[in-house]
Motif scaffolding. Sequence first.
Motif, short mmCIF file in Angstrom:
data_model
loop_
_atom_site.label_atom_id
_atom_site.label_comp_id
_atom_site.label_asym_id
_atom_site.label_seq_id
_atom_site.Cartn_x
_atom_site.Cartn_y
_atom_site.Cartn_z
N GLN A 40 1.44 -3.23 42.31
CA GLN A 40 1.59 -3.17 40.85
C GLN A 40 1.18 -1.79 40.37
N GLY A 45 1.00 2.48 33.52
CA GLY A 45 2.23 2.69 34.28
C GLY A 45 2.44 4.13 34.71
N GLY A 69 6.01 -2.70 36.42
CA GLY A 69 5.15 -1.93 35.53
C GLY A 69 5.41 -0.44 35.49
#
Length: 163
Positions: A40, A45, A69
């Motif tokens: 992730q 981000g 993300g």
Amino acid sequence: EGRVEETDSEEAESPDDAPTPRSAPSIRPAAKPETHDFAQAPEGGRTVLLVEDESGVRSVLRELLGGRGYNVLEASNGREALQLLDGDSPPDLLLTDVLMPGISVGDLVQGVRERSPTTKILFMTGHAGSHLAGEGLRDIPVLEKPFTRRTLTAKIEEVFAQP
């Protein structure tokens, strides 16, 4: 290079193990697992500049990366990618196909390194081998097509982990 590879949902362990197509004009990405958080992107981000001339593949990858993300900038060729680099903030990663119309991948890499030396680079291709050697680009990581969603996200995190 324009080949679609689909996996029957019963054969794949999860949507993340399903092959990502070389060309996907009629393929939709599998639903994102609700509890799966591997690879992730960190809070806020990272930005990935995705360069792929096949619109179907680009669309699948955009949705996949966005679902993980990442902020995704898209370009259908190297010239468009270099124009995007002239924006406000450089991308964290250039994820690019190797064989595309327009400028060579070597010229694209040179342009990225000149404009944004901190941007990491990851190639994806179904035809790497000698083409990259001819461009003098063997030091850049390569993801061979077709690849799974899990392989893609793991490779991206591997690239980010490099100094």
